[in-house]
Structures are given as C-alpha cells and as structure tokens.
Design an enzyme around this catalytic site. Structure first.
Site, PDB file in Angstrom:
ATOM      1  CE1 TYR A   1      25.251  54.907  46.134  1.00 54.32           C
ATOM      2  CE2 TYR A   1      25.516  57.231  46.693  1.00 54.32           C
ATOM      3  CZ  TYR A   1      24.859  56.223  45.993  1.00 54.32           C
ATOM      4  OH  TYR A   1      23.833  56.535  45.165  1.00 54.32           O
TER       5      TYR A   1
ATOM      6  NE  ARG B   1      52.999  26.425  50.635  1.00 52.88           N
ATOM      7  CZ  ARG B   1      52.817  25.535  49.677  1.00 52.88           C
ATOM      8  NH1 ARG B   1      53.265  25.772  48.477  1.00 52.88           N
ATOM      9  NH2 ARG B   1      52.182  24.421  49.907  1.00 52.88           N
TER      10      ARG B   1
ATOM     11  NE  ARG C   1      61.769  20.136  47.450  1.00 55.03           N
ATOM     12  CZ  ARG C   1      60.899  19.256  47.917  1.00 55.03           C
ATOM     13  NH1 ARG C   1      59.634  19.335  47.587  1.00 55.03           N
ATOM     14  NH2 ARG C   1      61.293  18.303  48.728  1.00 55.03           N
TER      15      ARG C   1
ATOM     16  CB  SER D   1      23.458  56.165  41.034  1.00 56.64           C
ATOM     17  OG  SER D   1      23.855  54.849  41.321  1.00 56.64           O
TER      18      SER D   1
ATOM     19  N   GLY E   1      51.001  22.086  43.726  1.00 54.49           N
ATOM     20  CA  GLY E   1      50.916  20.890  42.891  1.00 54.49           C
ATOM     21  C   GLY E   1      50.727  21.157  41.409  1.00 54.49           C
TER      22      GLY E   1
ATOM     23  CE  LYS F   1      58.490  24.633  47.091  1.00 55.50           C
ATOM     24  NZ  LYS F   1      58.186  23.399  46.375  1.00 55.50           N
TER      25      LYS F   1
ATOM     26  CG  MET G   1      54.293  24.833  37.800  1.00 54.94           C
ATOM     27  SD  MET G   1      55.330  26.251  37.772  1.00 54.94           S
ATOM     28  CE  MET G   1      55.381  26.702  39.478  1.00 54.94           C
TER      29      MET G   1
ATOM     30  CG  HIS H   1      45.993  18.093  44.411  1.00 55.42           C
ATOM     31  ND1 HIS H   1      44.834  17.996  43.687  1.00 55.42           N
ATOM     32  CD2 HIS H   1      46.727  19.064  43.840  1.00 55.42           C
ATOM     33  CE1 HIS H   1      44.893  18.859  42.690  1.00 55.42           C
ATOM     34  NE2 HIS H   1      46.027  19.512  42.753  1.00 55.42           N
TER      35      HIS H   1
ATOM     36  CB  CYS I   1      23.621  51.195  41.801  1.00 52.51           C
ATOM     37  SG  CYS I   1      22.879  51.929  40.339  1.00 52.51           S
TER      38      CYS I   1
HETATM   39  C1  PEP Z   1      23.149  49.402  35.577  1.00 48.95           C
HETATM   40  O1  PEP Z   1      22.869  49.542  34.389  1.00 48.95           O
HETATM   41  O2  PEP Z   1      24.311  49.335  36.004  1.00 48.95           O
HETATM   42  C2  PEP Z   1      22.082  49.274  36.579  1.00 48.95           C
HETATM   43  C3  PEP Z   1      22.362  49.223  37.853  1.00 48.95           C
HETATM   44  O3  PEP Z   1      20.825  49.132  36.108  1.00 48.95           O
HETATM   45  P1  PEP Z   1      20.226  47.780  35.529  1.00 48.95           P
HETATM   46  O4  PEP Z   1      21.200  46.693  35.801  1.00 48.95           O
HETATM   47  O5  PEP Z   1      18.927  47.587  36.197  1.00 48.95           O
HETATM   48  O6  PEP Z   1      20.085  48.122  34.068  1.00 48.95           O
END
Ligand code: PEP
Ligand code: MG
Length: 876
Positions: free
Chosen positions: A849, A336, A93, A762, A102, A23, A104, A454, A829
C-alpha cells in the site's frame, strides 16, 4: 541520398507523432481519412534537432526537399509560389509531439510581396483583403522572424484605429497599405534589414524561426512546468493558406467536440466572422458561440458537426479542432486531443465508456491523476457568497476559486509569488510571453478574449482559476489598476475570482471544498476494481481520518502522534515531561498526557472501524516543543513555578546542531522508555474501549527511525509487554502488529534482520530521501528549485521519488525484508505516497500500500490503477 526530412500530409498518419509532431500527425491523419484539409507538408522534429546539432544550420538535403514539396503543393492547389497572377500563400506553423499552446511561433500569409499582393487583390477582387493580408504578414514576419518588438507594430495599428475608436475591419485598403509600409520602416530601423521580397527567402527564414522558437523562453518554461523533454524538437508544418477573412461568408474558429470545462457532450466552440486564424486564439475580438454558426450557415455547420463527431469516433477521444470557412467552403486545419479540466476529464471518460467508445480501463487511463486535484479545488463559501456583491462577470474559463493581491505585470507576479504572496494576475488579455506570471499567480483575470483564448487554454491546462473576457473591466497598466463603474482595484488590493461562474469580487473571500460528482465516484470505483495496491491515508486526528475515509482510504498508514501535542493546553504537560529531571517527574507528566492520547486514538479507531490504523511512537526532536526566546521561557517557568535559569539551561541543553540526525525517532523511546510505554498504553486502552463499543479495531504500532535491529527489539518488547498488561486487565485480546519505519539507508540494507522482529515495514521516504541523498529536508528549498530548473535533478526528490537512488533502497529493503518474512506487509508513508509517478514505481516494486494525505487519496487510487493497467499491457 540524404535523410527524409519532409513528409507531405498524405504521406503521414496519426502514429507518427514523434517524427511529425502532434499537429503534423493530426493533419496527416485527417488528410488520409478524407477530411477537407488544405494541402501541405511537415518538416520533421528530427530536422529541428539536427538543425541545433549542426550549429543552427539547415540539415543537408532539407532545403531541396522543401522546394520539391512546394512544387507538389503548387500542383495540388493549382497556384504558384511567388506568381502574381495566382499566388500560392502558405502558413508556417510549429507543432511539437505534445501540444504547447501558443508557446512557439507561427507565420501566416507567407509568399506575399508587393507583386503578389497586387495579384491577390485582383484575383479576389478585394484590395482591402489583400492589403490586410499583407499587413498581417509583414507584422508577423517582423516580430517572429526578424525579432522586432511587437509593441511597436501594435502602437502604429492602435493609432490608426484611433485608440479603440475603430476596429481592424474598419481600416481601408489604403490605410492598411500605409501601415504595412510603416511596419517595413520599423523593420529596417530595428532589425537593420530590408523586408525580404523573395518568397523562398521568406520561407527559409520562417522555417528557421520556428526551429528557434523551440528554444524560446516561453517554450522552455512551458516544457519545464509540464515536464516535456527538451530533446523532442518541434515539427514545422507548411500549409497552403485558406482565408477566413474574405467577407461575411468566411470565418475562422476553434471548437471542442465536447465542453472542455464541464465535459458536457454538445459541441463547444467559438468563431469569428471575417477573421483570420490567430484572431480567435489571441482573443483580439470576443468571438461568437458556435451555436450561432448553426443559425447563420446551417449547411457548413452540419458538415462541420459531422466531421467533428467523426474525428471523435476515429480517435476515441474529445478533439480540439481549428477550422476556417473560406467563402462558404469548410476547411479543417488541425485536430488534437482536447485539453480539459479535471471535472471534464472525468465526465468525458465515464461518458465515452458508457457510449461504448472506450472500455473502463481506458477510461481510467484517460484521467491524469494530477487533474483530480482540480476536482478537489476550493469553491467560494456559499454563505460568504450570499452577502457578497459581484463586481462584474466574465467568462468562466477555468474552474476553482482563489483570492490574491492584484498585479498587472507578469514579472511582478513572479517576484511577489516568490516572496510567498498570493497574487491574481490581471491583464487586458494574456500573451504567451506572460506565461511565467500565470504560473506564479493563484488565478488569472482578463478583460478581453474568449473561452479558447490563450489565458483560458493555459489556465485550464494548469488547473488554475481563470475568468476571461470580462468586458466591463477597464484595465490601466499605466495606473496599475482596474476599474468597473465607480470601483477601482489597485495593485496590491485583494480580489477573488470564481473561475467556475466567471464572477469577480473585490476583497478576499473564504473558500470551501467541493462536492464530488457521481461520475467521479463511478470512475474511482472502476479504478478500485483494477488496482492491486492498497491506499491508506496519513491522518493524525479523527476529523482527517473521516475525510480520508470519504475519499476512499483503506486505513491509516501513518498517525504522527506528536501532532496531537499542540492541541489546547496539552503542550504544557508535554513541556513538563520534557523538562523533567527524574523518571518520576517524567512519568507524572506523561500520566497527564495519556488520557488525552487515548481519547484521540479512540476517535481514529472509530473513524476507521474495520480498517487498520498505524500509529507511530514519538518521532521529532524534543526541542521542537519548547519555547525559544527568553520571554517565552520566563512565562513557562512561571507557569510551573520553576526557576527560569534552570529552564533556560534545560532548553539550551536540548538544542542540537543537526536535530534531524539527532535525538529523535526511536532514540527517544530507547533513552526514555516511559514515553513509548505511555503511548503503547494509550493505544491499547483505546483499542479495548472501542472494542467494547463494537468497533472492529486493528492497531498497528510503528517504531520510527530505526537503523539497527537492536534499536527495534527493546521497543517492540516494551510495546508487547504493555499490550499484554492492558489486555490482561481488560480481559480482552485484540490482534495487533508491531512494525517499523524504514527511513535510514542502514535499515534498508539490514532489512532481512529487521524483518525478524518487525511485522510490517513502512518506508518513510521523506527521511529516507534526506538521509540517502544527504539533503536536508529543511534547508534544500534554497537550492533545489534551481537544481530542477537547471535540470541537475529531473524532479524535486522530496516530491517525486528518486527511483535510481532512493528507489533502489525501497526495492532492496522490500526484497530483503520478505526474504526473512515472506508475508511482510510493506507500505510507504512519505509524501511520495500521493505523487502519481512515485505511486506507479511503488506498485512496480510490489508494495502492499501507499499512504498519503487525505486529499491525495483519490489521486493515489487512480495512479495505482493506471500502474496495474500498465502491468497488464506489458504482460500481453
Ligand atoms: C518520512 O520520513 O517519510 C515520514 C513519513 O515521517 P516524517 O515525515 O514524519 O519524518
Ligand atoms: Mg520520518
């Protein structure tokens, strides 16, 4: 000389957000660029932090600097603080670096006492106005600075208004003066002090109260939810008052330079005639749309519209501005960056890029990946909507649809939500005190307040559906119910809200996923041009794979084959396989599963035509597939014509004390190679079958939970043997990869060895987090939320990667793996693949990836692009 704690507005600028708060930096910048801003000064966030460091005392030199700045204000305004003949009044303020709407405290009309009130009455020739200003000041000061329960003041006010018979504006000067005196009595009684007459004492106490509000409960809650550091501190802005409540040529309002719900480019806002600052935000009266201002005060509106657009151009972004019109003169109080819904963020970013205000990379950076979640939010099923009756309609304050049990109290909302219930919080209007209940609720419904109230602002920030200002609702806190006409919804009854249309329905309604806009597609295409890291999806069945592809997945990074085992009556064959005593029996059961797996894999390959599909061999402990109680065991035995006692013994023998570290992952395939053999055959036969249909298939077989090269090796050899057999039989060769998951610290440490065999890695960061932190995935829920709340851990490490710890394993595993195999393809993953902060880290580590659930694919694409933009900036 002491440190500089105080900056006049004309001394600051937009770059000083850290020191002056958002502000303070905003008003300083406006002042600098010639926008009409009432003069004032900002006390720095450093002063707030030092206030705490020295035991809640003003830092040395602060008060002298405040007094000097007040003298400057007196010169600029021509008024004198505490002078009855021409009193200077100020607003005090809060204003932190990041907006905390809102959360603070703010005190208005400071500087009023008996004498200056009378002076103000004479000066303005408006005793009612002066009495009202005084009443408001005593009330705010009592509540905020002296800590008196605000309800007590409200009660007096409500009584004076005949419980809704009359409005604030109907109260006479005499009545208001009497109310203020009653308030002072309440203060004496509750706080045990006299209301201070000395303006400088008022100022000193108000500044301290704003410092204290930085550590109030709702501010702390808000910071925790929004991941704002406690160490930032708040600025305090002291600004000369302008009044929007000096008659019908005065008004106060809040506006956005574009629509914060939809992103539409017209100015969007609301104002109240003859009202003071906080009335709009507090939602006390339902305000008028800003388009009305154009009709009633066309010149003021024109000036306002010009300034609004100027500010947008100046900041290259949508602005959320507060303004006051005092007897026909426009004043800007604040600007803002406007908080916006996910949909609006996308449209605004794309529009601004098209208008040439920002470039594509900036547009990509403008959208918080988390905000995309809102775009992917469910809507009420149009079929169900056709036959449903709308109970009533309020303002569409924040989009998305949700159902839940009605609750009328924020504490109760929190309690019920903690037990896993879905709740909708229903209030007459929300106050910042209700924040924890709003966090807990699926959706928020209020009877009063506008689009900038709010409830609306906070819900939009959280991406929760909210319907505000549904004026037909009669909410009774006493009865814990709400009625519209003859319909009454009581506590615990289901309600459904559509925050996109403002409609309210009794009962729970089915929801469907939304369609994505062209702007979204365009923004995502810009993100794809920029990002260098791939994004795949975790998908187990063809339908999920198709959804993932629509969301832009570039392959499947993890197919958990066991998720197919529960479909239909397949589980019987799986159980037969697990209960088998001999290899022959096991093979016979596996032979029943193989064609089913093959057809699933064919579906995945077809959906991912041309893209890689990573299929993982069986991973979870076998007992997960078995029945547990006696009744189920007997039923299973009867099905197989087996002896129930024998089945029971087998089930018992598979029970493990610590299954997550037990007989699972590659250990299954090593002890029972026929399982891996069957799965490999299903994968390659499926590949051959779809190849014959013309599908471009890229299978990647992934072995889980490997810790030693000597575990991977036999599994890899087996997979390759089966592949060779299937290809020889079919007379077709299909290129494929065999790789492994890295989800044990030992695997990361010995990644150079493992990469001698694995063609890709992975990272299974779910297990890697579990094993590196010694933190059970299944049991951590009991204490992890408390850890995060108490800041023992900054984030839940299962949601956001622990960069310092687990992150090192990822980095080391990648480097060591690539030291053996320079072109090693490395992905991740675990759940972290869809978490924006983690995605940025994986980009920095150089992964090829990330793979995440289909609905998070766009989030990962955007986060990956932002990470790449971050690199480019650093390189400059
Ligand atoms: C993991 O362990 O991150 C994974 C992808 O396998 P899961 O969650 O199936 O154990
Ligand atoms: Mg795992």
């Amino acid at each position: 000389m002491s440190k500089k704690w105080v900056y006049l507005f004309r001394e600051g600028d937009a770059t000083m957000r850290d020191l002056l708060g958002g502000k303070g930096a905003g008003v300083a910048e406006m002042t600098r660029t010639g926008v009409p801003v009432p003069p004032g000064f900002t006390i720095t966030t450093e002063a707030c932090n030092t206030y705490y460091d020295v035991g809640q005392q003003f830092p040395e030199g602060l008060w002298d600097q405040v007094i000097a700045a007040m003298k400057d204000l007196e010169v600029q305004t021509g008024k004198t603080f505490g002078d009855p003949a021409n009193p200077l009044l100020v607003a005090v303020r809060s204003g932190a670096k990041f907006s905390m709407p809102g959360m603070m405290d703010t005190v208005l009309n400071l500087g009023l006492n008996q004498a200056t009130r009378e002076g103000l009455a004479q000066l303005t020739d408006n005793p009612r106005f002066a009495a009202d200003a005084y009443r408001r000041f005593v009330q705010l000061f009592g509540k905020i600075v002296l800590g008196v329960d605000g309800e007590r003041f409200e009660h007096v006010l409500d009584e004076a208004k005949g419980h809704g018979q009359r409005q604030d504006t109907d109260l006479s000067a005499e009545e208001l003066t009497k109310i203020a005196e009653t308030f002072k009595g309440i203060i004496r009684e509750e706080a045990g002090v006299e209301f201070p007459e000395d303006p400088y004492e008022q100022l000193r106490e108000a500044i301290a109260a704003v410092f204290r509000s930085w550590n109030g409960r709702r501010a702390r809650d808000y910071r925790r939810i929004n991941k704002i550091a406690d160490s930032l501190g708040t600025g305090v802005n002291v600004q000369s008052m302008v009044f929007g409540n000096m008659g019908n040529d005065s008004a106060t309002g809040v506006a956005f330079t574009r629509n914060p719900s939809t992103g539409d480019s017209a100015i969007f806002g609301e104002y109240l005639v003859n009202a003071q600052g906080e009335d709009v935000v507090a939602g006390v009266r339902t305000p008028q749309p800003i388009s009305r201002l154009q009709e009633t005060m066309p010149e003021v509106y024109a000036e306002f519209a010009t300034i609004a657009k100027q500010l947008e151009q100046h900041y290259h972004d949508v602005q959320d501005v507060e303004f006051t019109i005092e007897r026909g003169k426009l004043w800007m109080l604040q600007t803002r960056a406007g908080k916006r819904t996910g949909a609006a963020a996308v449209k605004i970013a794309v529009d601004l890029a098209h208008e040439g205000v920002i470039d594509k990379a900036t547009a990509v950076q403008r959208v918080d990946p988390h905000a995309l979640d809102q775009l992917l939010h469910p809507m009420i099923d149009p079929e169900a909507r056709k036959t449903a009756t709308v109970l009533t309609t309020g303002l569409p304050a924040s989009p998305g649809a949700a159902s839940g049990k009605a609750v009328f109290d924020p504490d109760e909302a929190e309690l019920l939500a903690n037990t896993g219930e879905k709740v909708v919080l229903i209030r007459v209007e929300t106050a910042p005190e209700d924040f924890h209940g709003m966090v807990a609720a699926q959706a928020i419904l209020t009877a009063r307040g506008g689009m900038t109230s709010h409830a609306a602002v906070v819900a939009r920030g959280m991406g929760k559906p909210c319907v505000a200002g549904a004026g037909e609702l009669r909410v009774s806190y006493a009865d814990q119910s709400v009625s519209v006409g003859s319909v009454t919804i009581r506590k615990g009854d289901w309600v459904t809200l559509d925050g996109g249309t403002g409609e309210i329905f009794a009962g729970a309604m089915p929801t469907v996923e939304p369609e994505l806009s062209e702007d979204f597609a365009e923004l995502m295409s810009w993100a794809d041009e920029i990002r260098t890291m791939g994004v795949r999806a975790n998908a187990d069945v063809p339908n999920d794979a198709e959804v993932a592809r629509q969301f832009g997945a570039e392959g499947i990074g993890l197919c958990r084959t066991e998720h197919m085992f529960f479909e239909g009556d397949r589980i019987d064959a799986v159980r037969e396989m697990i209960l088998a005593d001999t290899v022959e029996e096991r093979r016979a059961a596996l032979a029943k599963i193989e064609p089913l797996q093959q057809s699933d894999f064919e579906g995945l390959f077809r959906a991912m035509d041309g893209l890689p599909v990573t299929i993982r061999t069986l991973d979870p402990p076998l007992h997960e597939f078995l029945p547990h109680d006696d009744h189920e065991i007997e039923a299973l035995a009867a099905k197989f014509g087996a002896d129930p006692r024998r089945v029971k013994i087998k089930v018992e023998s598979l029970r493990e004390a610590n299954p997550m570290l037990g007989f699972r992952g590659c250990r299954l395939g090593i002890i029972y190679p026929e399982i891996t053999e069957m799965q490999a055959r299903a994968i390659f036969k499926a590949a051959v079958a779809v190849k014959r249909e013309g599908v471009d298939v890229h299978p990647e077989v992934m072995i889980p939970l490997v810790g030693h090269l000597s575990e991977l090796k036999p599994q890899e050899e087996l997979v390759r043997k089966v592949a060779a057999e299937v290809f020889a039989e079919a007379g077709i060769e299909i290129p494929y990869l065999v790789g492994t998951m890295i989800e044990l610290p030992r695997a990361a440490l010995t990644a150079d060895e493992i990469a001698g065999v694995a063609e890709f890695f992975s990272f299974g960061t779910n297990d890697l987090t579990q094993t590196a932190l010694g933190l059970s995935r299944d049991d951590a829920g009991r204490f992890l939320p408390l850890y995060v709340e108490r800041k023992i851990m900054a984030d839940d490490p299962f949601q956001t990667i622990d960069q310092r710890g687990v992150g090192q394993l990822v980095q080391m595993g990648t480097e060591r793996g690539r030291s053996t195999r320079p072109n090693l393809k490395v992905g991740i993953c675990g759940e972290h693949g869809g978490d924006p902060a983690s995605v940025v880290f994986f980009h920095q580590v150089g992964l090829n990836y990330v793979s995440c659930s289909p609905y998070r694919v766009p989030i990962a694409r955007l986060a990956a692009a932002q990470a790449a933009i971050g690199d480019a900036k650093r390189d400059k």
